[in-house]
Every structure is written in C-alpha cells, then in structure tokens.
Design a protein around this motif. Structure first.
Motif, PDB file in Angstrom:
ATOM      1  N   ARG A   1      15.756  58.758  28.374  1.00 50.93           N
ATOM      2  CA  ARG A   1      16.917  58.828  29.271  1.00 50.93           C
ATOM      3  C   ARG A   1      18.178  59.250  28.508  1.00 50.93           C
ATOM      4  O   ARG A   1      19.240  58.633  28.627  1.00 50.93           O
ATOM      5  CB  ARG A   1      17.161  57.473  29.953  1.00 50.93           C
ATOM      6  CG  ARG A   1      15.947  56.847  30.620  1.00 50.93           C
ATOM      7  CD  ARG A   1      15.395  57.702  31.756  1.00 50.93           C
ATOM      8  NE  ARG A   1      14.448  56.965  32.568  1.00 50.93           N
ATOM      9  CZ  ARG A   1      13.128  56.943  32.360  1.00 50.93           C
ATOM     10  NH1 ARG A   1      12.598  57.633  31.339  1.00 50.93           N
ATOM     11  NH2 ARG A   1      12.330  56.262  33.160  1.00 50.93           N
TER      12      ARG A   1
ATOM     13  N   ARG B   1      21.830  64.564  25.720  1.00 50.84           N
ATOM     14  CA  ARG B   1      20.967  65.711  25.392  1.00 50.84           C
ATOM     15  C   ARG B   1      20.915  66.009  23.893  1.00 50.84           C
ATOM     16  O   ARG B   1      20.383  67.042  23.472  1.00 50.84           O
ATOM     17  CB  ARG B   1      21.395  66.959  26.170  1.00 50.84           C
ATOM     18  CG  ARG B   1      21.754  66.693  27.616  1.00 50.84           C
ATOM     19  CD  ARG B   1      21.621  67.901  28.491  1.00 50.84           C
ATOM     20  NE  ARG B   1      20.271  68.034  29.000  1.00 50.84           N
ATOM     21  CZ  ARG B   1      19.919  68.909  29.945  1.00 50.84           C
ATOM     22  NH1 ARG B   1      20.813  69.703  30.467  1.00 50.84           N
ATOM     23  NH2 ARG B   1      18.677  68.993  30.352  1.00 50.84           N
TER      24      ARG B   1
ATOM     25  N   LYS C   1      21.065  61.157  28.266  1.00 48.79           N
ATOM     26  CA  LYS C   1      21.987  61.982  29.050  1.00 48.79           C
ATOM     27  C   LYS C   1      22.878  62.847  28.173  1.00 48.79           C
ATOM     28  O   LYS C   1      23.415  63.855  28.622  1.00 48.79           O
ATOM     29  CB  LYS C   1      22.840  61.080  29.945  1.00 48.79           C
ATOM     30  CG  LYS C   1      22.020  60.334  31.001  1.00 48.79           C
ATOM     31  CD  LYS C   1      22.895  59.455  31.878  1.00 48.79           C
ATOM     32  CE  LYS C   1      22.042  58.725  32.924  1.00 48.79           C
ATOM     33  NZ  LYS C   1      22.876  57.847  33.785  1.00 48.79           N
TER      34      LYS C   1
END
Length: 519
Positions: free
Chosen positions: A119, A123, A121
């Motif tokens: 997860r 990246r 976010k």
C-alpha cells in the motif's frame, strides 16, 4: 559445398522461425497486459520451458562448461546450487506469487506488486525497484550479447563487433514486435533445442574419445584431481568459502524478475503444478549435461585453457566440440546442418535470456517509471509503444557494455545474479510468507541488499597483490551471501520497529495464504 554452408542454412532457418513467431505474436499483443504478461494465459509446457530457458542463458552452454573445463569438477557446486534453487522456487514461490499478484491489484510487474502489496501511496518502493531492475538487467543483457558475439565470431570467423551487432538485432526484432507472448513461445522452442543439444553433444564427444575409460585417462593427464569435486586441479582442497559461495547461487532464484514474471503469467493453479515437474526435470538434466560438456570436452578438445601462455578461451568449449564433431573442413552439408542446429542450441540459450531481460527492463521503464513519474494518465496503447521503445533503449546501452571482446560471461552473469538475488530475493519471500512485513521494511531491505552487492563487487577497499581489490576478490565470498543476509535483517528490523501492517494488508495476506477464490 562446405560445412560452413550447412551452418549458414541451419542458422538462417532457425532465426527465420524466431522472427516468424515475433510477427505472429505482434498481432496478438493489443494491450499492455498482452505485451508484458501474455494475458496471464501461459500453459504448463510454455511456462516451464520459457522460465528455465530464460533462466539459464548462454551461461549454461558456455560459462558453466568453461569453468569446469578450466578448473575441474570443483566448479560443479554452482550447478548443485542452481538445481536446489530451481526446486525451491517452483515449490514454494510460484503458486503463491501468482495468487498474490492477482489479489494485489492484478499486478503486471514485480515493482507494481511490491507497491500494491505494501500500500505504498508514495510510489517510492515501485520506483526504487525499477531502478535496480534497470541497473542489473542492463549488465545481465550485456552478458547475453557477449555470448552471442563470441558465438558468431567463433563459428563464422567474423569480427567480434560485427558478430555482436548481428546477435543484438535478431533478439531485438522479435522482442520488439511480439512482447511477452513472442518471448515465451520462442523460449519454448529454444528450451527444447537447448535440451537436445546439451544431451547429444557430450555423449557423441565421449564416443569420439573412445569411451568413459579413455576420457578418465585423458583427464588424469590434465590433473589427478580434475574429477574430485572437493579438490582444485592443483591438488589443494576446495575451500569451504568456495563451496558455500557456489551453493549460494540458489538464493538468486527468489529475486529473478524474468523468472518470477513467468509464475505470474501461468493461467491457473493446475498448470503451476504441471509446470513445476517439467521445469525441475529440465533443469536437472541440463545442468548435469553442461557439467559433462566441460568434463568430456577437456579430454576431446585441448589447448583452450593455458594461463601460462595467456590462453583462456575455455568458454568456447561447447562450440569447439560441435565443430570438431560435425564441421571440420570438408564436412558434408547434411552433417554440417546437424552441427549447425546444435550450435543454434547455444544461440537459443543466449536469445531466450536476453529477450526476457529486455522485456522485463522495458516493463519497468514503461509501467514503473514512465507511468508513475512522467505521464500518470498514459493510455494502454501509449504504454505499449513506450515499452517497445524502452526495449530498444536498453538494448543499445547493453550493446555498448558488451563491446569489449574480453568480457567474461561468467563474471557478468555472476554480478547480475547476485544483484537481483540480494535486492529482491528476501523481499519476495518475506512479502509472501511473513504477514508483519511493512513498506518500511521492504524499502530498507531492497536498498540495503542492492547496495551491498554494488559495494562488495565494484568498490576496491581491501589490499591485494596489485593494490586495492573489492571485497569479493579479497574474501573469496560471493556477494549474494552478505547481500541476502543484510537485506533480510533490514526487512525484519524496520518492519518490527515501525508502524505495523494495516488491517486490510493482513486480511489480504491471509486470503492468499488460504488460497481463497483461486482456480
């Protein structure tokens, strides 16, 4: 008509077949999923043969036999390690990785899987993964190009640079056109060809020498300890560090993107089980025969390794054996064609790995860097063409690395193998089997493992006979061992000291572990 005519006929037919598959698959690659994973539709035979053919590369028919030819059976521990690694990878990783990548947002690449699994976010995890893939696969692709250049140069007597360019262009053509589907089907054909060649050549060479006893007598003349896997050819005992370092090649399998992506692309669980059996049988036969190529080749072809006179052409032993068996001056064309087909087995080993490496690197550039950092709204069609352009770009860089004809196939493969095994191997295992693994642990382990290999293999910091040498040379310990251990330690420490995994991550992990909703 001469033997060279037969070789040319065999090579032209073989390369035409590979290009034909590329053109055919071009028409079926209409989406990014088709181009990068073949629509997750690989059957058991194609998945297994493609995974193992892309795994072994020119190293199987040139690097490993060459090492045994030059230094004796003390080099077989690498083959043992690779056999163990193949069995473990197919037995404990393949099925669960396929399930998890589907569950984690239908991930198409390994970096995308890491991002979805943890997860992330930000990246950052995906981008860091892609950077390491590009670094190590460019080196790995260069090793395949070197193999191709040496093959064409040795067989046809042409300049290495011209030979190198020919090999690169052929590999580029069908990879650029057909993507993953073309790569897997060509790998399937190439895997079969490699198997036939590596089975037949040592048997025929042994018969040509006069039988097993004659081979033994010849090797005894080379060194009384040539056939002793626990001794060097100079009579000294093979060191514990040397044996452990060779066996440690097994660890590399857990982090090889071009092998793991085959697991992700298998169409169903039943096919995974069948693929496992096919792959394990293929790799055991191939590695055993490759070792025998080096052993019997030392009795059949002399003069390829003589360090006292500056001769170190041992990596051409498979080529020289085929030439001596089938393609001596004056050979009939039909006989030479058979020899040419066996030589195509070497080309198959080279191409089957290089194409996979180029494709995985291109997928990281397009899906994990271009789409993430440059054009977040890029269409599927646009990313498909970005992937094709990326294949060209990576090949160009690898080509320039491979331009040195003195490059060692074994060294290039060893460095890249260690890099991937240390960067991704521990993370793949922890992500699949330890539910407490977190994004922080994943990022720390990946970076720590990758940097350890770079420092260990490339930065001189220990005193040697001719000045400073890197830690690999100074200690004799293969870099994958410290890299894998440091990566694993960092994953555990950073996962435990930071914030634990979210509830949905834990639930997803448990669903995958229980094999819910999979076919």
């Amino acid at each position: 008509m001469t033997g060279n005519t037969g070789i040319i006929v065999a090579f032209v037919v073989y390369m035409a077949l590979m290009l034909g598959i590329g053109v055919l698959c071009y028409k079926k690659s209409n989406s990014l999923s088709d181009y990068l994973l073949g629509g997750r539709g690989l059957n058991s035979w194609v998945a297994a043969m493609s995974a193992q053919a892309s795994d072994m590369s020119g190293w199987l028919l040139m690097g490993l036999p060459g090492a045994v030819y030059a230094f004796g059976t003390g080099q077989i521990w690498i083959a043992v390690g690779l056999g163990i690694g193949t069995v473990l990878n197919w037995s404990i990783v393949a099925s669960r990785l396929r399930r998890y990548t589907i569950k984690a947002g239908d991930s198409l690449t390994l970096p995308e899987y890491f991002e979805n699994r943890f997860r992330d976010k930000s990246r950052v995890l995906r981008m860091a993964s892609a950077v390491f893939i590009i670094i190590f696969f460019t080196v790995y692709s260069a090793s395949a190009f070197v193999s191709g250049g040496k093959l064409f140069s040795t067989v046809f007597g042409i300049d290495y640079q011209v030979a190198l360019l020919i090999g690169v262009l052929i590999i580029l053509a069908y990879t650029f056109l057909g993507g993953f589907l073309a790569v897997c089907w060509t790998d399937f054909v190439q895997g079969l060809l490699m198997l036939v060649a590596i089975l037949a050549v040592p048997i025929l060479a042994c018969m040509a020498v006069g039988g097993v006893s004659e081979v033994g007598e010849a090797l005894n003349g080379v060194s009384p300890t040539f056939l002793d896997p626990l001794k060097e050819t100079n009579g000294q005992n093979t060191s514990f560090i040397s044996i452990i370092s060779q066996l440690a090649w097994a660890l590399g399998y857990f982090g090889m993107p071009h092998i793991l992506v085959r697991f992700m692309a298998i169409k169903d669980q039943r096919s995974v089980k069948k693929s496992r059996i096919i792959a394990i049988v293929w790799v055991i036969i191939s590695l055993t025969c490759a070792v025998f190529v080096g052993i019997i080749g030392r009795a059949f072809v002399t003069g390829l390794y003589d360090p006292a006179n500056g001769v170190a052409d041992q990596e051409s032993i498979f080529i020289r054996t085929i030439q001596k068996l089938f393609i001596e001056p004056g050979a009939f064309v039909p006989v030479a064609i058979i020899g040419g087909l066996f030589l195509c087995g070497i080309l198959a080993a080279i191409m089957s790995t290089a194409d996979s490496q180029l494709l995985v690197t291109a997928s990281s550039l397009s899906s994990d860097i271009y789409k993430v950092a440059i054009d977040k709204k890029a269409s599927d069609k646009k990313l498909l063409w970005v992937s094709r352009i990326a294949v060209l770009a990576v090949a160009v860089v690898a080509y320039f690395i491979a331009r040195d004809p003195k490059s060692s196939i074994m060294d290039l493969v060893s460095n890249a193998w260690s890099g991937f095994g240390s960067t991704f191997g521990p993370l793949v295992l922890f992500s699949l089997f330890w539910k407490k693994t977190t994004r922080s642990g994943a990022l720390a382990g990946m970076i720590g493992g990758g940097l350890t290999v770079i420092v260990w293999d490339y930065i001189p910091m220990m005193p040697g006979a001719d000045g400073l040498v890197n830690l690999g040379v100074g200690t004799g310990l293969y870099s994958i061992i410290p890299g894998f251990l440091i990566s694993s330690l960092l994953i555990v420490v950073f996962s435990l000291v930071g914030k634990g995994p979210s509830q949905d991550m834990v639930e997803e992990f448990q669903e995958v572990a229980l094999n819910k909703g999979d076919s």
